[in-house]
Write a protein that holds these residues in place. Structure first.
Motif, short mmCIF file in Angstrom:
data_model
loop_
_atom_site.label_atom_id
_atom_site.label_comp_id
_atom_site.label_asym_id
_atom_site.label_seq_id
_atom_site.Cartn_x
_atom_site.Cartn_y
_atom_site.Cartn_z
N LEU A 82 -0.27 -1.51 -1.50
CA LEU A 82 -1.02 -0.90 -2.37
C LEU A 82 -1.40 0.26 -2.07
O LEU A 82 -2.22 1.58 -2.71
CB LEU A 82 -1.32 -1.58 -3.51
N THR A 85 -5.41 -3.17 -10.62
CA THR A 85 -5.63 -4.88 -10.57
C THR A 85 -7.00 -5.60 -9.76
O THR A 85 -6.87 -6.30 -9.06
CB THR A 85 -4.20 -5.27 -8.98
N SER A 113 2.59 -5.12 -12.10
CA SER A 113 2.90 -4.31 -10.38
C SER A 113 4.22 -4.82 -10.48
O SER A 113 4.87 -3.99 -9.29
CB SER A 113 2.20 -4.44 -9.99
N THR A 115 2.40 -6.73 -3.90
CA THR A 115 1.44 -7.52 -5.11
C THR A 115 2.30 -8.42 -5.29
O THR A 115 1.54 -9.23 -6.17
CB THR A 115 2.60 -6.17 -6.09
N PHE A 168 -1.59 0.50 -10.64
CA PHE A 168 -1.46 -0.65 -10.74
C PHE A 168 -2.19 -1.00 -9.31
O PHE A 168 -2.99 -1.33 -9.50
CB PHE A 168 -0.42 -1.24 -10.26
N GLN A 169 -2.39 0.63 -8.34
CA GLN A 169 -3.37 0.16 -7.44
C GLN A 169 -4.92 0.04 -7.81
O GLN A 169 -5.29 -0.99 -7.28
CB GLN A 169 -3.53 1.88 -6.69
#
Length: 504
Positions: free
Chosen positions: A416, A259, A478, A317, A255-256
């Protein structure tokens, strides 16, 4: 305690982080130049930007073993050479293949610097200074990104091929880094652990903290060697006991990047041009993006041990999802006006002539515009219109786009961005931490490459509305992932974290 000397050698080594950040962001200003110079398709552009990550993967895999064998300092000197060669060669490249090779060489330097610089600093820094000094590397990465945006802005109007100057200027700090590294000592821990050179290590430790500090540190290193635990294996990493840790680590690593953060950093001026900005304003807005990233990284460093890892991830997030949704709405509400003034901005004469039939028309979406333009152009012309000319006709709330991007970068910088690496250093057991972070870091780089490779194609074929909607959806996922799976590690010892996460 000789704080000045310790800070000096840590700062020198952390310049590798500056070069890493600079190398990552400087390409954003050169995109239009290299696209025209080498006549790149969307896929070729995506690869020329993202191929640096392939080099970084190679650097990640090889830097650790090489630094164990030859020493941290020697590997860092090699990374400085790689940065210098990459900057010079990419600036002088005469073909697409040459350019890609030069970029990959720089990527190897990135992969080595991001891994070895923090290790070296952690090994020379006294415990009381270790956290702040190691954070110098992350801070320098962010500073490097900001300086790259400033550099691009001031070089963009040079006569001739300004993109060559943008890329080539990196050779200056890279050469300074190369020379400065000869002023730092070899890691005292490496000298004792690998070569048993206690006297050489002692001289450095005395300069850092005095005689008593040197003696106690040498004893500590020897105790660590004496009770060295069995080294974990790849199969241990994916054992059933590690299931919770693996879910957290690979989820956060995914997810880092998915996105879209590197799409923003690598293509910032392009995004702002898509919103109808001029070249000047697009480069200035990219500078603001870099400064926002710097300011909120400093805030994150201050809050991560006070507020905690999970709260920062939840706030970040959630805010990223809101910001990306704002960008989606801004592009979705845009209209496209084919008035005579806008049509005169089209550089391709054949395209300009063909779309003149639509003079005076206003379309409420990019999809509607393309469906009306498509019958008038051949396939090549349509692709060029989508890629280079559509920005001439957009009427959009550009301030909303800028606010959305800045809010997104700020949210990433406090969550993140820095928290992932902190969590990875905490959740894995000590005997498997090295191989675990390498594997997860490799996966993180792979996801990053996918994002940078697809982004130009997405902008051309899906349009900015759908592209940002995809990223917004990923940000929402996320947030849900953090809520369900991530555990708080603030204030817990590494042993307590291990007890919390390892399954019986």
């Amino acid at each position: 305690m000789n704080r000045g000397y310790t800070i000096f050698i840590s700062f020198v080594v952390a310049l590798g982080g500056f070069l890493l950040g600079f190398d990552s962001a400087v390409i954003s200003g050169a995109i239009n130049g290299i696209t025209m110079q080498f006549n790149m398709s969307d896929w070729e552009l995506g690869f020329s930007v993202g191929c640096v990550i392939f080099g970084a993967m190679a650097g990640n895999i090889t830097a650790g073993p090489l630094s164990d064998r030859f020493g941290r300092k020697k590997v860092l000197i090699v990374t400085a050479i790689l940065f210098t060669v990459s900057a010079t060669w990419s600036a002088l490249a005469t073909s697409y293949i040459e350019f890609v090779i030069a970029r990959i060489i720089g990527g190897v330097g990135i992969g080595g610097a991001i891994l070895i610089a923090p290790i070296y600093i952690a090994e020379v820094a006294p415990p009381k200074l270790r956290g702040s000094l190691v954070s110098l590397n992350q801070l320098n990465i962010v500073i490097g990104i900001s300086v790259a945006y400033f550099s691009n802005y001031f070089l963009k109007d040079l006569e001739g091929e300004s993109w060559r100057w943008m890329l080539g200027v990196e050779a200056i700090p890279a050469f300074i880094y190369f020379m400065a590294l000869f002023l730092v000592p070899k890691s005292p821990r490496w000298l004792i652990q690998k070569l048993s050179l206690v006297e050489a290590a002692e001289k450095t430790l005395i300069k850092i903290g005095g005689n008593e500090y040197a003696i106690s540190t040498i004893e500590e290193i020897r105790r660590g060697i004496a009770k060295k635990e069995n080294k974990g294996t790849f199969s241990d990493l994916f054992s059933s006991r590690m299931r919770t840790i693996i879910i957290i680590a690979f989820g956060i690593a995914f997810f880092q990047q998915i996105t879209g953060i590197n799409a923003i950093f690598y293509y910032a001026p392009t995004i702002f041009e898509q919103a109808g900005g001029s070249t000047d304003s697009s480069f200035l807005q990219a500078i603001v993006v870099g400064l926002t990233n710097l300011i909120f990284t400093l805030i994150a460093i201050r809050l991560i041990d006070r507020l905690g890892r999970k709260p920062l991830l939840l706030i970040g997030t959630a805010t990223m999802a809101i910001a990306l949704s704002m960008a989606t709405i801004a592009f979705n509400n845009a209209s496209y006006n084919l008035n005579s003034v806008n049509i005169t901005k089209v550089k391709n004469i054949e395209i300009k002539s063909a779309i003149s039939n639509l003079k005076g028309e206003i379309f409420n979406s990019q999809k509607e515009l393309f469906s009306n333009v498509e019958p008038l152009l051949n396939e090549t012309q349509l692709h060029e219109f989508k890629r280079n000319e559509v920005k001439n006709f957009i009427s959009i709330n550009a301030n909303l786009v800028l606010i959305a991007i800045l809010l997104y970068v700020a949210a990433f910088a406090i969550s993140l961005g820095p928290v992932m690496w902190t969590l990875l250093s905490e959740i894995f057991p000590g005997n498997i931490k090295g191989i675990a972070i390498s594997v997860v870091g490799f996966f993180n780089s792979l996801v990053s490459y996918t994002v940078t490779q697809f982004f130009p194609w997405e902008l051309t074929n899906l349009g900015p509305t759908v592209t940002f909607a995809i990223y917004a959806g990923m940000a929402i996922l996320s947030l849900l992932f953090v809520m369900k799976f991530v555990v708080e590690t603030k204030g817990k010892s590494l042993e307590e974290v291990e007890e919390l996460l390892l399954l019986d």
